[in-house]
Design a protein around this motif. Sequence first.
Motif, PDB file in Angstrom:
ATOM      1  N   ARG A   1      17.597 -51.499 -46.423  1.00 47.35           N
ATOM      2  CA  ARG A   1      18.074 -51.103 -47.757  1.00 47.35           C
ATOM      3  C   ARG A   1      19.583 -51.290 -47.912  1.00 47.35           C
ATOM      4  O   ARG A   1      20.080 -51.633 -48.972  1.00 47.35           O
ATOM      5  N   ASN A   2      20.311 -50.996 -46.828  1.00 41.80           N
ATOM      6  CA  ASN A   2      21.767 -51.086 -46.839  1.00 41.80           C
ATOM      7  C   ASN A   2      22.251 -51.008 -45.400  1.00 41.80           C
ATOM      8  O   ASN A   2      21.439 -50.917 -44.475  1.00 41.80           O
ATOM      9  N   LYS A   3      23.552 -51.024 -45.200  1.00 39.48           N
ATOM     10  CA  LYS A   3      24.060 -51.009 -43.823  1.00 39.48           C
ATOM     11  C   LYS A   3      23.730 -49.698 -43.124  1.00 39.48           C
ATOM     12  O   LYS A   3      23.456 -49.686 -41.925  1.00 39.48           O
ATOM     13  N   ASP A   4      23.727 -48.569 -43.845  1.00 35.58           N
ATOM     14  CA  ASP A   4      23.365 -47.295 -43.223  1.00 35.58           C
ATOM     15  C   ASP A   4      21.936 -47.334 -42.696  1.00 35.58           C
ATOM     16  O   ASP A   4      21.650 -46.848 -41.601  1.00 35.58           O
ATOM     17  N   ASP A   5      21.044 -47.920 -43.483  1.00 32.74           N
ATOM     18  CA  ASP A   5      19.651 -48.065 -43.051  1.00 32.74           C
ATOM     19  C   ASP A   5      19.584 -48.941 -41.800  1.00 32.74           C
ATOM     20  O   ASP A   5      18.843 -48.630 -40.851  1.00 32.74           O
TER      21      ASP A   5
END
Length: 198
Positions: A46-50
Motif C-alpha cells: 500500500r505504501n512504504k510503511d506497509d
Amino acid sequence: MATDRLDEVLDAAYDCLKRYGARRTTMDDIAAAMGVSRSAVYQYVRNKDDAFRRLAGRLHEQALLRARQAAGADAPYGERLHGVLAAKLDLVLQLAGDSPHATELLDGKARLFGEICTTFGSDLRDLLTALFTEAGTAPGVEPAEAADICVALVVGLEPMPRARELLAPATAALATGLLGAAPPPGTHPLPPTDRGTS
C-alpha cells in the motif's frame, strides 16, 4: 508469482532501509532499487510503511521458524536450547551487521514494528517455556522463569563484540543450571562444533 514479486519489493525495501532508514526512504527509492515504476510497487504494498511492516514480519517469522525447528529437533535439550537462542541472536546480529538503520526493525516501541517485535518476543518466550516444561527444570525454577532468564541472557549478549562465541558457553551454563542436571564429567551439553564458534 505474486509472492516472488512481493519478496522482490521487500528485498528492495530492505536495501533502501539499510541506506536511508525508514523515514527517509520513499516509494520512488524502492521502485528504483527494483528497476520498476512506482505504480508497479503499489501493486504489492500500500505504501512504504506497509512494505517495512511486511519486511519486519518476514524477518521475524524466519527467525521464529528457525527457533521452532531447533526446539523440535531430535537432540539433547541443551542443544535445542542453544538453537532457539541462536535464532534470536542471529536476527539481531544480522540486522545490526547490515546497517545501523536495519536495527529499526527491532524497535519494540516503534509505531511500525512494535507489534511485530512484541509478538515475536512473546512467541519466543512461549517456545522456551514449552521446551523447559518438556525437559523439566531445576527445583525452584518454573519453566516461564527459565524462559525469561534465557531471553535476558540473549538480550545481554546482543551488544557484545563476541556475542556468537559467547552464546555456546553461556547456553551450556544455563542448561546445566536451569535444567538441573549437570552433564557427566568430561562432557558438554553442546556438540564440540558449537563451542566457541560461529
